[in-house]
Motif scaffolding. Structure first.
Motif, PDB file in Angstrom:
ATOM      1  N   MET A   1       0.819  -1.215   0.000  1.00 38.83           N
ATOM      2  CA  MET A   1       0.000   0.000   0.000  1.00 38.83           C
ATOM      3  C   MET A   1       0.854   1.268   0.000  1.00 38.83           C
ATOM      4  SD  MET A   1      -3.290  -0.826   2.468  1.00 38.83           S
ATOM      5  CE  MET A   1      -2.325  -1.344   3.892  1.00 38.83           C
ATOM      6  N   VAL A   2       1.958   1.254   0.744  1.00 40.06           N
ATOM      7  CA  VAL A   2       2.762   2.465   0.928  1.00 40.06           C
ATOM      8  C   VAL A   2       3.796   2.644  -0.173  1.00 40.06           C
ATOM      9  CG1 VAL A   2       4.386   3.614   2.489  1.00 40.06           C
ATOM     10  CG2 VAL A   2       2.415   2.391   3.424  1.00 40.06           C
ATOM     11  N   ILE A   3       4.454   1.549  -0.581  1.00 40.55           N
ATOM     12  CA  ILE A   3       5.498   1.633  -1.615  1.00 40.55           C
ATOM     13  C   ILE A   3       5.200   0.614  -2.714  1.00 40.55           C
ATOM     14  CG2 ILE A   3       7.992   1.900  -1.952  1.00 40.55           C
ATOM     15  CD1 ILE A   3       8.358   1.610   1.042  1.00 40.55           C
ATOM     16  N   PRO A   4       4.102   0.752  -3.425  1.00 41.12           N
ATOM     17  CA  PRO A   4       3.760  -0.252  -4.447  1.00 41.12           C
ATOM     18  C   PRO A   4       4.796  -0.349  -5.562  1.00 41.12           C
ATOM     19  CG  PRO A   4       2.378   1.699  -4.660  1.00 41.12           C
ATOM     20  CD  PRO A   4       3.125   1.847  -3.371  1.00 41.12           C
ATOM     21  N   GLU A   5       5.536   0.747  -5.810  1.00 43.23           N
ATOM     22  CA  GLU A   5       6.531   0.722  -6.876  1.00 43.23           C
ATOM     23  C   GLU A   5       7.701  -0.205  -6.563  1.00 43.23           C
ATOM     24  OE1 GLU A   5       7.128   4.582  -4.440  1.00 43.23           O
ATOM     25  OE2 GLU A   5       5.475   3.321  -5.192  1.00 43.23           O
ATOM     26  N   ALA A   6       7.879  -0.549  -5.299  1.00 44.26           N
ATOM     27  CA  ALA A   6       8.943  -1.491  -4.936  1.00 44.26           C
ATOM     28  C   ALA A   6       8.555  -2.932  -5.271  1.00 44.26           C
ATOM     29  CB  ALA A   6       9.263  -1.378  -3.451  1.00 44.26           C
TER      30      ALA A   6
ATOM     31  N   LEU B   1      14.864  -8.011   0.242  1.00 43.32           N
ATOM     32  CA  LEU B   1      15.505  -8.002  -1.085  1.00 43.32           C
ATOM     33  C   LEU B   1      14.761  -7.101  -2.062  1.00 43.32           C
ATOM     34  CD1 LEU B   1      16.421 -11.793  -1.466  1.00 43.32           C
ATOM     35  CD2 LEU B   1      17.973  -9.891  -0.957  1.00 43.32           C
ATOM     36  N   MET B   2      13.437  -7.132  -2.030  1.00 40.78           N
ATOM     37  CA  MET B   2      12.663  -6.276  -2.939  1.00 40.78           C
ATOM     38  C   MET B   2      12.890  -4.802  -2.627  1.00 40.78           C
ATOM     39  SD  MET B   2      11.103  -8.092  -5.211  1.00 40.78           S
ATOM     40  CE  MET B   2       9.829  -6.992  -5.840  1.00 40.78           C
ATOM     41  N   LEU B   3      12.907  -4.450  -1.347  1.00 43.26           N
ATOM     42  CA  LEU B   3      13.161  -3.062  -0.968  1.00 43.26           C
ATOM     43  C   LEU B   3      14.591  -2.663  -1.342  1.00 43.26           C
ATOM     44  CD1 LEU B   3      11.403  -2.934   2.513  1.00 43.26           C
ATOM     45  CD2 LEU B   3      10.649  -1.815   0.403  1.00 43.26           C
ATOM     46  N   GLY B   4      15.540  -3.566  -1.127  1.00 43.62           N
ATOM     47  CA  GLY B   4      16.916  -3.271  -1.499  1.00 43.62           C
ATOM     48  C   GLY B   4      17.068  -3.058  -2.989  1.00 43.62           C
ATOM     49  N   HIS B   5      16.426  -3.885  -3.778  1.00 49.07           N
ATOM     50  CA  HIS B   5      16.490  -3.735  -5.237  1.00 49.07           C
ATOM     51  C   HIS B   5      15.860  -2.426  -5.683  1.00 49.07           C
ATOM     52  CE1 HIS B   5      14.982  -4.595  -9.420  1.00 49.07           C
ATOM     53  NE2 HIS B   5      16.257  -4.917  -9.534  1.00 49.07           N
ATOM     54  N   TYR B   6      14.747  -2.067  -5.067  1.00 45.75           N
ATOM     55  CA  TYR B   6      14.074  -0.802  -5.391  1.00 45.75           C
ATOM     56  C   TYR B   6      14.982   0.387  -5.099  1.00 45.75           C
ATOM     57  CZ  TYR B   6      10.982   3.191  -4.533  1.00 45.75           C
ATOM     58  OH  TYR B   6      10.412   4.443  -4.508  1.00 45.75           O
ATOM     59  N   LEU B   7      15.624   0.389  -3.948  1.00 45.98           N
ATOM     60  CA  LEU B   7      16.525   1.490  -3.591  1.00 45.98           C
ATOM     61  C   LEU B   7      17.757   1.513  -4.490  1.00 45.98           C
ATOM     62  CD1 LEU B   7      16.336   1.269   0.314  1.00 45.98           C
ATOM     63  CD2 LEU B   7      15.305   3.017  -1.167  1.00 45.98           C
ATOM     64  N   ALA B   8      18.263   0.338  -4.840  1.00 49.10           N
ATOM     65  CA  ALA B   8      19.432   0.275  -5.723  1.00 49.10           C
ATOM     66  C   ALA B   8      19.120   0.873  -7.087  1.00 49.10           C
ATOM     67  CB  ALA B   8      19.892  -1.172  -5.869  1.00 49.10           C
ATOM     68  N   GLN B   9      17.943   0.578  -7.621  1.00 45.95           N
ATOM     69  CA  GLN B   9      17.568   1.128  -8.924  1.00 45.95           C
ATOM     70  C   GLN B   9      17.275   2.625  -8.844  1.00 45.95           C
ATOM     71  OE1 GLN B   9      14.329  -1.391 -10.438  1.00 45.95           O
ATOM     72  NE2 GLN B   9      15.820  -2.262 -11.851  1.00 45.95           N
TER      73      GLN B   9
ATOM     74  N   ARG C   1       0.108  -7.081  -6.592  1.00 48.51           N
ATOM     75  CA  ARG C   1      -1.051  -6.263  -6.256  1.00 48.51           C
ATOM     76  C   ARG C   1      -1.630  -6.771  -4.937  1.00 48.51           C
ATOM     77  NH1 ARG C   1       1.166  -4.423  -9.903  1.00 48.51           N
ATOM     78  NH2 ARG C   1       0.386  -3.629 -11.899  1.00 48.51           N
ATOM     79  N   LEU C   2      -2.267  -5.875  -4.219  1.00 49.31           N
ATOM     80  CA  LEU C   2      -2.912  -6.259  -2.967  1.00 49.31           C
ATOM     81  C   LEU C   2      -4.397  -6.434  -3.204  1.00 49.31           C
ATOM     82  CD1 LEU C   2      -2.798  -6.744   0.089  1.00 49.31           C
ATOM     83  CD2 LEU C   2      -3.125  -4.271   0.409  1.00 49.31           C
TER      84      LEU C   2
END
Length: 322
Positions: free
Chosen positions: A95-100, A279-287, A105-106
């Motif tokens: 809900m808060v960071i869907p782009e990550a 891992l998903m949050l890390g990948h999002y921040l890396a990109q 989908r929720l």
């Protein structure tokens, strides 16, 4: 508490972590032999998990007079609190960071069924996965627990046969009739039986302490997992997984006093539950910030290790002590 099995459980969890590192950061396109192993064989950690689960269920009830209700209460208190926590966290992040989480989908129906350990189609359209995607294995676990609880009404010597019969009826009979999801029509359920079989052998004293023979068995099992790409996952990974568990039991005397191996095993369930979110949050921040992926992966692994320790101490233990 069998520390050798705890160590193997930790190894299986981190194999799955490596597999998902390659998926999330490299799209399963490794640039080296280590990455290739995690791509091709990392998922075998799940098969080892299922074998261990069958072993633990058999041994933990072999000398106890438990009712099905007592057994299910104990298992729910052991696995549900942490799973519910990370499912709620996954929903919040969606809900808060869907782009990550671009492919996910929720959906509230899927979310509620996830909390109930019921398999359902993920709103992202990529298959039958709960809100916390790795929870698909827990749907199988919960089915196994339910059927095993029913088998507790029978003598110990009959339980493997009873569980096998019930698994065939549910996973192949009810799915064929359309009464439950085709998701459950999977050969993976028979890996629980392999674990129960190993548990029976150990309980009867037929798995003896050893050194060189178990080490040879481990080497052969790992070679089988590495080289055998058969159509049957149970044969390719489940049977070698059962050999690994058997060998680990034979080596228990070398591991039983290791506090490190015990701690790694204790944390393995939380490692499994939280690692994809990290891992998903890390990948999002890396990109987003053009960070070096190798450095981000290293930080993610540290966070997974530390987070799983905290999770075990404050979520898991708090749940099953009551």
């Amino acid at each position: 508490m069998l520390i050798s099995v705890q160590a193997l459980r930790a190894l299986a969890a981190w194999m799955v972590v490596g597999h998902h590192v390659m998926q999330i950061f490299y799209n399963f396109e490794p640039d080296g032999p280590v990455g290739r192993v995690f791509v091709d064989q990392g998922a075998a950690g799940v098969d080892v998990f299922f074998v261990i689960s069958g072993l633990v269920m058999y041994l933990s009830t072999a000398d106890k007079d438990l009712t099905p209700r007592q057994f299910m209460t104990m298992r729910l208190m052991r696995i549900a609190p942490a799973y519910w926590f990370y499912t709620l966290l996954a929903a919040l992040l969606l809900m808060v960071i869907p782009e990550a989480f671009p492919d996910e989908r929720l959906g509230w129906t899927n979310f509620l069924l996830s909390l109930l350990f019921v398999a359902s189609e993920n709103p992202g359209g990529f298959g039958v996965y709960p809100t916390l995607n790795v929870g698909w294995t827990l749907n199988f676990e919960m089915l196994f627990y339910l059927l095993f609880a029913g088998a507790l009404l029978f003598p110990l010597n009959a339980r493997i046969a009873v569980v096998a019969f019930l698994l065939l009826c549910v996973c192949y009979g009810l799915t064929a009739l359309g009464w439950i999801s085709e998701f459950y029509r999977s050969e993976l359920v028979f890996e629980f039986l392999l674990g129960m079989g190993v548990g029976m052998l150990y309980h009867r004293g037929w798995i003896r302490p050893g050194l060189w023979l178990p080490i040879l068995a481990i080497a052969m099992a790992l070679l089988a997992i590495y080289y055998w790409f058969g159509e049957s996952q149970v044969l390719a990974w489940g049977v070698p997984g059962a050999v690994l568990v058997t060998a680990a039991l034979s080596l228990e005397r070398f591991a039983k006093n290791s506090r490190l191996l015990k701690a790694l095993g204790d944390c393995s369930y939380s490692v499994y539950l939280l690692h994809t979110l990290v891992l998903m949050l890390g990948h999002y921040l890396a990109q987003r910030h053009s960070l070096n992926p190798h450095g981000v992966i290293a930080v993610c692994l540290v966070l997974i290790a530390g987070g799983s320790w905290a999770s075990y101490r404050w979520i898991e233990r708090a749940g099953y002590r009551h």
